[in-house]
Design an enzyme around this catalytic site. Structure first.
Site, short mmCIF file in Angstrom:
data_model
loop_
_atom_site.label_atom_id
_atom_site.label_comp_id
_atom_site.label_asym_id
_atom_site.label_seq_id
_atom_site.Cartn_x
_atom_site.Cartn_y
_atom_site.Cartn_z
N LYS A 83 0.84 -1.20 0.00
CA LYS A 83 0.00 0.00 0.00
C LYS A 83 0.88 1.25 0.00
O LYS A 83 1.87 1.31 0.75
CB LYS A 83 -0.90 -0.03 1.24
CG LYS A 83 -1.88 1.12 1.36
CD LYS A 83 -2.73 0.95 2.62
CE LYS A 83 -3.78 2.04 2.77
NZ LYS A 83 -4.65 1.82 3.94
N SER A 153 -9.43 1.96 2.93
CA SER A 153 -8.48 2.68 2.13
C SER A 153 -7.47 1.79 1.38
O SER A 153 -6.81 2.27 0.47
CB SER A 153 -7.68 3.62 3.05
OG SER A 153 -6.96 2.89 4.03
N SER A 177 -10.17 -0.16 7.07
CA SER A 177 -9.47 -0.09 5.78
C SER A 177 -8.83 -1.37 5.29
O SER A 177 -8.35 -1.42 4.15
CB SER A 177 -8.40 1.00 5.84
OG SER A 177 -8.99 2.27 5.87
#
Lengths: 447, 73
Positions: A83, A153, A177
């Protein structure tokens, strides 16, 4: 996994076994991974940065080591996505934000990435995130239906794993997330206990909430990543270790959590899953959460926006105009939260935790929805994290499993929440439930 | 002409001015976020707390373990 499955459908543990035995080379794995990304990412848009030359050179080094019987660790030759809030040496960390549009490549790896490399993982590149892991969406689409959000996210990490571009990716969770995108994408999302995975070199959102986690297609792979990513000074909780032959679990079933937010399809899936688990031998008991539990959402909100404001206003002064609208207003309003309200929220957090502790003690896990329903049909909103935020607030381990599909063929995720710091015990429970419910399937268009 | 002190201006006038400067969507979004946060502050303030309740983590959560028999240690 059947032996004839294509390489891109193999899980992390299986790829590691294949590379370790010489059945497949790291170079072959890398070529397969990059080809898969080239084929699918124009539609899925999971990746924001790829370093083809470096990953291919690294694969050659790993192959050389494997031929000399020198395996670095349990992820030798396994491709992993990161990420884009984690620093990776040689890659810029832009966090999906114009604030960091000109970021230069990181000088060193964040602590979790360093642990992955030490275990032999191939760091393929950076996956898309909502802006600073908040709520302004990335461009990523959901492999099950590209008109729907993959959640966030950790949007790119979830979509990349669901579309079988990589077997594993790193995410992070401040509210929901990791678990919510895993639910929307039909995969396994695991958020261990707060502090279990180090976070040095990872951009923060809210310090007392941020927890690093993983996206995989099986519980086995989630457990493998946890072993690799555990911070070296982590002390396991007494009595928290998983038994290899863990029997049928005791599950506290929470069908009435936030009923006003819950989609009917999710409610039906959860009822069906509870019944299937019970039929398979689990002791499933419907329970109610203590009065006042709903205040955990308000406490979470205040703590999150206040901590985000404190970080962003000091770290990136004078740049508010560059932020997306959602995170910008969180920062602006977070700066207005009185210190007394922040501390009251932290006291409420403590009190609710004390009230649910006896419930956690009676069961191996809580069984709850991982999201309000299937992935919403939009790319402008990543969904409501309400079903995950309380467990993040209390630092408890939690995992998403795919519970089935809705009438439109979209995945519905169920969530298991474990006892404090009992990560391995939760993974053992999740593995049992995964066997009872069946493994995660691939999106038809991306099998 | 000197503007009147902000605190004495009608809310509608302030909102209209803010919309001219920031755009109506941003003003609406910010107002919604303020309402949400104000509601959260009110909810937390209304939550019954014992005087001795310490803010999280108080004692570290890592120290509050629950063994298999359900005993807190």
């Amino acid at each position: 996994m059947i032996e004839s499955a294509p390489l891109h459908r193999r899980g992390a543990a299986e790829v590691a076994r294949l590379v370790a035995t010489g059945a497949v080379s790291a170079d072959e794995v890398t070529r397969s991974t990059l080809a898969r990304i080239d084929e699918l990412d124009p539609v899925v848009r999971a990746w924001v940065y790829l370093d083809r030359d470096t990953v291919q050179a690294e694969a050659a080094t790993l192959d050389q080591e494997a031929r000399s019987s020198r395996l670095r660790g349990p992820l030798h030759g396994v491709p992993v996505g990161i990420k884009d809030i984690y620093d990776v040496a040689g890659m810029p960390t832009k966090a999906g934000s114009n604030v960091l549009a000109d970021a230069t490549p990181a000088v060193r790896d964040s602590a979790p990435v360093a642990l992955l490399r030490r275990a032999g993982a191939l760091i393929v590149g950076k996956t898309a995130t909502t802006e600073f892991a908040s709520a302004d969406p990335a461009r990523t689409t959901n492999p099950w239906n590209t008109g729907h959000t993959p959640g966030g996210s950790s949007s790119g990490s979830a979509a990349a794993v669901a579309a079988s571009m990589v077997p594993a990716a790193l995410g992070s969770q401040t509210a929901g997330s990791v678990l919510r995108p895993a639910a929307f994408c039909g995969i396994v999302g695991f958020k261990p206990s707060f502090g279990r995975i180090p976070r040095e070199g990872v951009l923060p959102y809210a310090w007392s909430l941020d927890t690093m986690g993983s996206l995989t297609r099986s519980v086995e792979d989630a457990a493998l990543l946890l072993r690799v990513l555990t911070r070296p000074d982590w002390a396991p909780a007494a009595g928290s270790a998983a038994s290899a032959d863990a029997g049928a679990p005791r599950l506290a079933y929470l069908p009435r959590i936030f009923p006003d937010l819950l989609d009917r399809s999710m409610h039906e899936m959860l009822s069906s899953a509870a019944l299937r688990l019970q039929t398979a031998g689990a002791a499933v008991e419907e329970v109610l959460l203590p009065a006042g539990f709903d205040a955990s959402l308000q406490a979470h909100h205040l703590i999150m926006v206040a901590e985000a404001a404190a970080y962003h206003l000091r770290t990136f002064p004078g740049k508010l105009h560059l932020y997306g609208p959602r995170i910008r207003r969180s920062i602006e309003v977070g700066a207005l939260v009185p210190a007394t309200a922040y501390l009251e929220a932290q006291r409420v957090r403590r009190d609710i935790y004390e009230r649910i502790a006896p419930l956690l003690a009676r069961f191996d896990a809580l069984l709850a929805p991982a999201a309000a329903g299937p992935a919403p049909e939009t790319l402008e909103f990543t969904g409501d994290p309400a079903f995950n935020a309380p467990w993040t607030l209390f630092g408890l381990p939690a995992i998403t499993l795919n519970g089935g599909l809705d009438a439109n063929g979209l995945p519905l995720g169920l969530q298991l929440v474990g006892r404090p710091n009992a990560d391995e015990a939760l993974l053992a429970t999740a593995a049992w439930c995964e066997r009872a419910l069946g493994p995660a399937t691939a999106p038809p268009a991306f099998a | 002409m000197r503007p009147k002190p902000a605190g004495k201006q009608p809310l509608k006038l302030l909102t209209a001015q803010a919309e001219q400067v920031y755009g109506p969507q941003r003003v609406r979004d910010l107002a919604a976020q303020i309402k949400l946060t104000a509601a959260a502050i009110a909810a937390v303030a209304a939550y019954p707390l014992a005087p001795e309740t310490e803010p999280w983590p108080g004692r570290s959560p890592a120290l509050v373990q629950i063994d298999d028999s359900g005993t807190r240690t």
